[in-house]
Each structure stands twice: as C-alpha cells, then as structure tokens.
Design a protein around this motif. Structure first.
Motif, PDB file in Angstrom:
ATOM      1  N   ILE A   1       0.868  -1.175   0.000  1.00 47.69           N
ATOM      2  CA  ILE A   1       0.000   0.000   0.000  1.00 47.69           C
ATOM      3  C   ILE A   1       0.906   1.227   0.000  1.00 47.69           C
ATOM      4  N   PHE A   2       0.848   2.000  -1.067  1.00 46.69           N
ATOM      5  CA  PHE A   2       1.727   3.142  -1.285  1.00 46.69           C
ATOM      6  C   PHE A   2       0.905   4.403  -1.024  1.00 46.69           C
ATOM      7  N   ASP A   3       1.192   5.100   0.050  1.00 48.98           N
ATOM      8  CA  ASP A   3       0.369   6.204   0.534  1.00 48.98           C
ATOM      9  C   ASP A   3       0.874   7.540   0.000  1.00 48.98           C
ATOM     10  N   LEU A   4       0.091   8.147  -0.906  1.00 44.43           N
ATOM     11  CA  LEU A   4       0.419   9.471  -1.451  1.00 44.43           C
ATOM     12  C   LEU A   4      -0.624  10.513  -1.028  1.00 44.43           C
ATOM     13  N   ARG A   5      -1.371  10.222   0.026  1.00 43.26           N
ATOM     14  CA  ARG A   5      -2.430  11.141   0.452  1.00 43.26           C
ATOM     15  C   ARG A   5      -1.883  12.486   0.925  1.00 43.26           C
ATOM     16  N   TYR A   6      -0.630  12.495   1.355  1.00 40.57           N
ATOM     17  CA  TYR A   6      -0.062  13.720   1.929  1.00 40.57           C
ATOM     18  C   TYR A   6       1.089  14.247   1.086  1.00 40.57           C
ATOM     19  N   THR A   7       1.221  13.745  -0.126  1.00 42.77           N
ATOM     20  CA  THR A   7       2.363  14.096  -0.972  1.00 42.77           C
ATOM     21  C   THR A   7       2.007  15.289  -1.840  1.00 42.77           C
ATOM     22  N   GLY A   8       2.549  16.449  -1.495  1.00 46.00           N
ATOM     23  CA  GLY A   8       2.229  17.667  -2.220  1.00 46.00           C
ATOM     24  C   GLY A   8       3.390  18.257  -2.972  1.00 46.00           C
ATOM     25  N   SER A   9       4.532  17.585  -2.975  1.00 43.77           N
ATOM     26  CA  SER A   9       5.706  18.137  -3.659  1.00 43.77           C
ATOM     27  C   SER A   9       6.565  16.992  -4.179  1.00 43.77           C
ATOM     28  N   GLY A  10       7.466  17.357  -5.084  1.00 43.33           N
ATOM     29  CA  GLY A  10       8.347  16.338  -5.629  1.00 43.33           C
ATOM     30  C   GLY A  10       9.053  16.836  -6.879  1.00 43.33           C
ATOM     31  N   ASP A  11       9.982  16.023  -7.341  1.00 37.13           N
ATOM     32  CA  ASP A  11      10.781  16.343  -8.521  1.00 37.13           C
ATOM     33  C   ASP A  11      10.354  15.453  -9.675  1.00 37.13           C
ATOM     34  N   VAL A  12      10.182  16.068 -10.851  1.00 41.12           N
ATOM     35  CA  VAL A  12       9.723  15.317 -12.033  1.00 41.12           C
ATOM     36  C   VAL A  12      10.648  14.144 -12.342  1.00 41.12           C
ATOM     37  N   SER A  13      11.932  14.316 -12.113  1.00 37.07           N
ATOM     38  CA  SER A  13      12.882  13.252 -12.446  1.00 37.07           C
ATOM     39  C   SER A  13      12.702  12.010 -11.563  1.00 37.07           C
ATOM     40  N   GLY A  14      11.921  12.153 -10.477  1.00 36.10           N
ATOM     41  CA  GLY A  14      11.678  10.993  -9.617  1.00 36.10           C
ATOM     42  C   GLY A  14      10.574  10.086 -10.130  1.00 36.10           C
ATOM     43  N   ILE A  15       9.796  10.564 -11.098  1.00 33.66           N
ATOM     44  CA  ILE A  15       8.670   9.770 -11.604  1.00 33.66           C
ATOM     45  C   ILE A  15       9.126   8.446 -12.209  1.00 33.66           C
ATOM     46  N   PRO A  16      10.070   8.442 -13.162  1.00 35.29           N
ATOM     47  CA  PRO A  16      10.513   7.157 -13.725  1.00 35.29           C
ATOM     48  C   PRO A  16      11.110   6.231 -12.673  1.00 35.29           C
ATOM     49  N   TYR A  17      11.801   6.799 -11.669  1.00 34.03           N
ATOM     50  CA  TYR A  17      12.396   5.974 -10.622  1.00 34.03           C
ATOM     51  C   TYR A  17      11.322   5.150  -9.915  1.00 34.03           C
ATOM     52  N   ILE A  18      10.288   5.814  -9.452  1.00 32.35           N
ATOM     53  CA  ILE A  18       9.253   5.117  -8.687  1.00 32.35           C
ATOM     54  C   ILE A  18       8.502   4.119  -9.558  1.00 32.35           C
TER      55      ILE A  18
ATOM     56  N   VAL B   1       2.673  10.229 -10.723  1.00 28.52           N
ATOM     57  CA  VAL B   1       3.032   8.855 -10.362  1.00 28.52           C
ATOM     58  C   VAL B   1       1.783   7.970 -10.292  1.00 28.52           C
ATOM     59  N   ALA B   2       0.755   8.476  -9.601  1.00 31.82           N
ATOM     60  CA  ALA B   2      -0.486   7.704  -9.469  1.00 31.82           C
ATOM     61  C   ALA B   2      -1.118   7.452 -10.833  1.00 31.82           C
ATOM     62  N   TYR B   3      -1.128   8.484 -11.682  1.00 30.29           N
ATOM     63  CA  TYR B   3      -1.762   8.359 -13.003  1.00 30.29           C
ATOM     64  C   TYR B   3      -0.986   7.392 -13.894  1.00 30.29           C
ATOM     65  N   CYS B   4       0.343   7.441 -13.844  1.00 31.70           N
ATOM     66  CA  CYS B   4       1.159   6.506 -14.631  1.00 31.70           C
ATOM     67  C   CYS B   4       0.881   5.064 -14.224  1.00 31.70           C
ATOM     68  N   LEU B   5       0.885   4.794 -12.928  1.00 25.02           N
ATOM     69  CA  LEU B   5       0.655   3.436 -12.443  1.00 25.02           C
ATOM     70  C   LEU B   5      -0.759   2.959 -12.757  1.00 25.02           C
ATOM     71  N   LYS B   6      -1.720   3.876 -12.699  1.00 23.94           N
ATOM     72  CA  LYS B   6      -3.089   3.517 -13.052  1.00 23.94           C
ATOM     73  C   LYS B   6      -3.206   3.228 -14.544  1.00 23.94           C
ATOM     74  N   SER B   7      -2.587   4.067 -15.375  1.00 23.07           N
ATOM     75  CA  SER B   7      -2.665   3.895 -16.824  1.00 23.07           C
ATOM     76  C   SER B   7      -1.993   2.605 -17.273  1.00 23.07           C
ATOM     77  N   LEU B   8      -0.947   2.218 -16.564  1.00 21.36           N
ATOM     78  CA  LEU B   8      -0.263   0.948 -16.855  1.00 21.36           C
ATOM     79  C   LEU B   8      -1.044  -0.256 -16.321  1.00 21.36           C
ATOM     80  N   LYS B   9      -2.144   0.022 -15.594  1.00 22.57           N
ATOM     81  CA  LYS B   9      -2.934  -1.017 -14.931  1.00 22.57           C
ATOM     82  C   LYS B   9      -2.077  -1.830 -13.975  1.00 22.57           C
ATOM     83  N   ARG B  10      -1.116  -1.121 -13.375  1.00 23.11           N
ATOM     84  CA  ARG B  10      -0.234  -1.762 -12.406  1.00 23.11           C
ATOM     85  C   ARG B  10      -0.697  -1.515 -10.982  1.00 23.11           C
TER      86      ARG B  10
END
Length: 617
Positions: A165-182, A241-250
């Motif tokens: 369970i990956f909790d992003l309910r409180y995630t309001g900031s981040g770096d674009v370059s971290g998207i592919p990593y996750i 991040v959430a949208y990518c994982l959802k679109s991949l149906k992962r």
C-alpha cells in the motif's frame, strides 16, 4: 483570436469599475497578459493573444480600484474563467521572497537517517502487506546520493512483502525526475515503457519519460498487488506517479480525486510592481491514455474519503489474497461437476490460465470478483448457466386453499380457441413434478379441458423461462398415446456418471391429446431451460412443428456449489441430454422449423393451421 480578445477584455474590464482610491496603469494588464502568453503550458488556448495585446496597448483608461488585492482577485477570476484553468492566479505581494529549491546538505549518516525516518513512514501490516508513505518525491540527483541508504532503511524491508500500500495522500511536492524511478520499481526491466511526455512552454521542449532498465536494488515486480492511496491534497508529481501506475494497470487507486495540479508552476513578477502571475508552465500528456490528470485530477478506482482509504485498501488486499484459492477452487468444481466433461476440463484449465496471467489482479470487491468470474465462465464455456450465484434458500411451500390454487392457475395459464377449433395454450414457467402432481386435477379442470378437444393446438413458450425439468415427462406424455411407452430423452448425470431414460407416463390425470392431432410450439430467444428440453424432445421425435426464434441455449437446472468457505457459490449444470444422436440443445439453443420473429410467430402458426384446415374442406 476571439478567445484571446475575450481574455484581454476580461482583464481590462475592471477599468470600468468606479472606485477612486488608487490608480494603476493599463500597461499592468498588458504586461500580465504577455507573461501568460509567453509561459502558459497550453498555448492552443491563447491563439490570437498577441494581436489582442497589441490592440489593448492604446487603451489609456485608468484603472480605478479600492486596493491592489481587490484588483488581483478580480484579474485572477477573469483569467481562470476565460482559460478554464484554476491554476492561473494573479496576486499582490509586497514582501514576496522567491522560494529557493531545497538542496540536501551533506549530512553525517546518523542525521541523514533521522531525516529519512521523518519524511518516510514504513510498516509491515498483517498478512505481510507493506505500507509505505512518502510525503515528498525525491528527484534523480538526491536519489543517487542517498540510494544505498534508502535501500537499507526502506526498500529492502518492502521487497519481501506480498503486497504494498503506497500512501500518497499527503504528498504535495516532488521532482519530475523521480517519476521514472518510482514507476520503474513496479514494472519489468525490458522493454522500457514510455510513461509520460512533459511539455515545457518557456523552452518549447518536450521531454519523454521512460521506465528505467537499470535500478538500484531489486524491483517489486509486476504481479504483487499494489494499491496507491490518494486524497485531494495529493498534488503535482505525486499525481503523475499515481496516473502513470493507473494507466499501466499496475496499481489500484483508492481514496479521493487528487487536486488536479501541475508538474511545474512558475511565479512571475509583473514589471516593477508587486503584482505576480502564477502560471502552470509545463504539462503532462500520458502516451497510454492520450490525456492528462492536470486540472481534472486523478479519479480513484475506488472512491472513498481519504481517512477511510487505508482501511479500504487493506480489505482489497485481503480479498486479493484469497483470489487464487477462489479461482482454483472454482476450476476444480467445474472440472469435477460440469455436465460436459471435456468442456469442464477446458474451462478449468483456461480459468487457471487467466489467474496466472494476472487477469484477477485488479479486483477490488467481492461483487466485482463474482461479476468478472461469471463473465469469464460464460465466455470460456459458451454456457449462460455456468456462473456465480447467490445461495438463497428456497422459499417454504405456501399453504394454498383450493380457491387460491384456482386463482393462481388462472393467472399462470392462458387458453383460447381460434378459428377452425385451434387450441391455444400459454404458460411461462414449468413447475416441480410433486407440486404439479398435487394440483393436477385442478389444472385439468380449469385449463386442460378447455383445449384438449380442439382439432390442433398451439403451445406458446415464447415467454417461458424454464424451471424444474421433473414435470417434462408428464407434460410430453399428453401428446403421445398410452399404448406405447416412449423414450423421450436420455439424461447423463455427471455427478454419478449414470445415464437414465426419460420415459413417457402410462397414467395421466385427464384426457390425452394423443399423437395424431397437429401441434405447433412457439419459441423465442427467451425460451429457456426446461422449456427447451420440452421443445427438444417434441422436435426430435417429430411430434411438433417449431415456429419462432432459436431458443436461449440454457441448460438443465444447474446445481449450486460452494467454493470452499469463501462465501462464493457457483451455478454448475451437471446434467445434459443424450448426445449420441448428435448435439443436444444446451449452450446452442433449438432452431425452429420455421424461423420468424417472436412477435410474428403466433400469426404464422394460425396461418399454417387455417390453410391446412381450409384444404380439408
């Protein structure tokens, strides 16, 4: 052009507001419009803006307003309405200090560990479910610096879990370059997948983001359940991040619709004033969906309040943990009990194949699982009767008085006598033999005696949905003679492995119709189950002409089987008609002798009989 003129007009209209306490130059409005035109991430919404600004330059009307903040608020409202983007904002800030991107200073290991433990929350829940909360998504540079420490403190503890369970309910900031990593930790190494395209307006460049073939540490894989928690406070990079994982149906998204923010927002000072324009200067377009999460947010697969998201996710994880046993148990029941052995074996193997391929990896509720399982069983078998079902116990028999039985029978049966003494009998359900036997005399007196002495008969089963087949032999027997017992059908029972003969009865209540008078049976695509068995027998023995549509292709009444202790039940047909002389009717239906629409069937049947009797005169 029209949209741009409206935009500039909406910015200038405030000049007509009759206030007298402060004055601002119209060039302020022009400068703001230029900032938007040069930096807004969707320039297609601003076509003609340059021409509109040039036209506005000659406007010398003084803006009379009470204060700068009022002007800023009105300008924000005008821009947001015109461009349909709430992220565009105008503000007045006299003491504004531009934010400086935070950089992680060189810290000794013990302090670095303390920082990570504060910003990342990790737990192993019951059932070996991992829980990971990250409130800021690290970029590539930082991740490279502290990667080994992240592995030791966080990731290596997550890897052995059965689900996450990956909790992003409180995630309001981040770096674009971290998207592919996750995202890459939840995909395969090869082939790399194009997961996002980021267009940056100031530089007029598009950056494509791909999953990474090389990562520090092991991947979580593509089969273990992954649930992402979201809230209305989930913003920007976390939304991507959430949208990518959802679109991949992962991943399955659980929680609230996200904020609909932006990957990049810049704040521009307007000339030498204390006015600022906040502009989304980059946008994300997902290559899989062709759409974006920006402005609209990421819609969860399971929408619940943010505070309920974790508990809901745990329920989903627990359900998914039981799915393999449910599917494998269903496959075993079908292989052991389905009426047609070869089909049952095939369905069982294919069902287990769907499980192995991850087809059941995204179920979120027991109802959803049952719906999918039913659909798959129908597709794999071609049998509508092989499905999930409820385990509703049968209602106890009603204690009817003779008068109540008579009224019930009048409602259940419809009779008529047409031209040339043609009888008409319609009923829409077959009853159990023991129940029918108890009221047989009443049926004979109030129904059968009205049509038994006709010259020919039309039996209307167009709306007959079936029921138990126990009364079939008795009903068929009325249309054959008493002096010879007939094998109506042979029934194979998979449970016992025995084949039994369905025979006509030598004794009946009331008078027989006999084997000589003509008989037409009306059918439709709704004619099912027991009604089909009757039609099948009468057609195969050449006793009736069938007029109408091909029947439903149901089955003999199925039995209900529990799938272990899971609370899920299967409806499995266990008996089929004799197939030694060719295919039976189960699954395919019975084709009529004369195919016509169900609506036209009665008139066609009456026409056939009227023509026949006219020829005899």
């Amino acid at each position: 052009m029209a949209r741009a003129i409206v935009l500039v007009a909406s910015l200038l209209i405030i000049g007509n507001v009759l206030f007298t306490h402060a004055t601002f130059s119209p060039t302020l409005i022009v400068d703001m419009a230029k900032i938007i035109m040069d930096n807004y991430c969707s320039p297609e919404k601003l076509v003609g803006m340059k021409e509109a600004i040039d036209a506005a330059k000659g406007n010398t009307e003084v803006l009379n307003i009470p204060d700068a903040e009022t002007l800023a608020n009105v300008l924000s409202s005008g821009v947001q309405t015109t461009v349909s983007d709430p992220r565009l904002k105008v503000s007045y800030e006299q003491n504004y200090v531009p934010a400086v991107p935070l950089k992680m200073p060189p810290l000794p290991p013990d302090q670095l560990i303390a920082v990570l433990q504060t910003s990342i929350k990790l737990d192993i829940l019951e059932g070996n479910t991992g829980y990971l909360r990250i409130d800021h998504i690290l970029g590539e540079e930082v991740a490279d610096k502290i990667g080994p420490l992240l592995l030791d403190l966080v990731w290596n503890k997550i890897l052995p879990t059965s689900s996450l369970i990956f909790d992003l309910r409180y995630t309001g900031s981040g770096d674009v370059s971290g998207i592919p990593y996750i995202v890459s930790y939840f995909t395969k190494a090869e082939p790399v997948i194009h997961i996002d395209s980021v267009y940056d307006r100031p530089s007029n460049t598009t950056t494509k983001l791909f999953t990474m073939s090389t990562l520090l540490g092991d991947r979580y894989g593509v089969t273990k359940p992954l649930i992402v928690l979201t809230s209305k406070n989930t913003k920007g990079v976390a939304e991507d991040v959430a949208y990518c994982l959802k679109s991949l149906k992962r991943a399955t998204i659980v929680g609230e619709k996200t904020s609909g923010g932006s990957l990049k927002v810049d704040k521009f000072k307007v000339g030498d004033t204390d006015f600022y324009v906040t502009v989304p200067s980059a946008k994300s377009i997902n290559p899989i969906t062709g759409s974006t999460w920006e402005v609209v947010g990421v819609t969860p697969d399971v929408e619940v309040n943010a505070e309920d998201a974790l508990a809901t996710a745990i329920k989903i994880v627990n359900l998914r943990g039981r799915v393999p046993a449910i599917i494998e148990g269903s496959a075993s029941l079908i292989a052991a009990n389905y009426a047609f052995e070869a089909i049952g074996d095939s369905v069982a193997e294919k069902l287990k194949g769907l499980l192995a391929n991850g087809e059941y990896g995204m179920v979120v509720s027991k109802d959803g699982l049952e719906t999918k399982l039913s659909a798959d069983l129908k597709t794999l078998s071609g049998d509508k009767s092989l499905k999930t079902t409820s385990n509703t116990p049968p209602l106890p028999p009603m204690d009817y008085s003779p008068e109540m039985f008579i009224e019930l029978i009048k409602v259940s049966f419809h009779t008529d006598i047409f031209e040339n003494n043609i009888g008409y009998l319609r009923f829409d359900m077959f009853g159990d033999f023991e129940e029918v036997k108890a009221i047989a005399q009443i049926i004979v007196e109030h129904v059968w005696n009205k049509v038994v002495n006709t010259n020919a008969m039309i039996i209307d089963l167009r709306n007959n949905l079936g029921g138990p087949t126990t009364a079939i032999s008795g009903f068929c027997s009325y249309f054959f003679d008493a002096d010879k017992q007939i094998v109506l059908d042979k029934l194979y029972d998979r449970a016992s492995g025995n084949t039994t003969e369905l025979l006509s009865l030598s004794e009946l209540t009331g008078e027989r119709y006999g084997s000589k008078k003509s008989l037409i049976i009306l059918t439709s695509a709704a004619t099912a189950n027991a009604a089909e068995e009757f039609v099948y027998i009468m057609k195969r023995l050449g006793r009736a002409m069938i007029v109408g549509e091909t029947t439903a292709g149901g089955s003999h009444p199925p039995k209900t089987f529990p799938v272990g202790e899971t609370g899920i039940f299967l409806s499995i047909p266990t008996i089929h008609s004799d197939t030694t002389a060719g295919p039976a009717w189960e699954g395919v239906g019975i084709a009529p002798h004369i195919p016509v629409s169900a609506d036209a069937a009665l008139e066609v049947a009456k026409g056939i009989f009227n023509k026949h009797f006219a020829g005899q005169k």
